[in-house]
Design a protein around this motif. Structure first.
Motif: not given
Length: 153
Positions: A80, A84, A142, A145, A152
């Motif tokens: 996570e 970001e 990623a 997400i 995920h």
């Protein structure tokens, strides 16, 4: 978003190459991925190998890109947190990241110093060929997400 992976030598293991190709295909929906293969040194001496390979890395670095060196002593982050990092670079940065993966002798200190960030995928040591697969899978995870997909869990 453009992601460039600078790596020493091609992946020789056909099974790992197949996994890389699969994640490269999946990543096409989210980013432009470019693999840049650098010539591996033919020597055995660690310091000589690192120096020769560092010259190749340093020539390929883009001053406008965010440069992230993969190194087992680098910062660890969750998936996570990695997502970001990508989101911030995509939305507020230059939109270009270069990931640096050294060969079997690792990255020269000059290459590590040239990177804005050093990232560890684990405290464990992996072959540089396996790191390529792990990085591409984590990039895909990623981006899913960020896109709100269910990959995920």
């Amino acid at each position: 978003m453009k992601i460039q992976i600078l790596q020493v030598a091609k992946t020789r293991d056909m099974h790992l190459s197949a996994l890389e190709a699969e994640y490269e295909k999946r990543l096409q929906a989210f980013a432009k991925l470019e693999n840049t293969v650098l010539q591996a040194s033919k020597h055995d001496d660690r310091s000589r190998v690192q120096k020769e390979e560092s010259d190749l890395f340093l020539q390929k670095l883009n001053k406008d890109a965010r440069i992230i060196a993969l190194d087992e002593r680098g910062k660890e982050m969750s998936t996570e947190e990695f997502a970001e990092l990508l989101r911030k670079e995509r939305d507020f940065g230059a939109g270009h990241i270069q990931f640096l993966i050294g060969g079997s002798h690792g990255l020269h200190p000059a290459v590590l110093a040239a990177a804005q960030e050093q990232l560890a995928l684990s405290k464990m040591t992996f072959t540089h060929e396996m790191v390529r697969v792990f990085l591409k899978e984590q990039l895909y995870r990623a981006f899913t997400i960020l896109a709100g997909k269910k990959y995920h869990k």
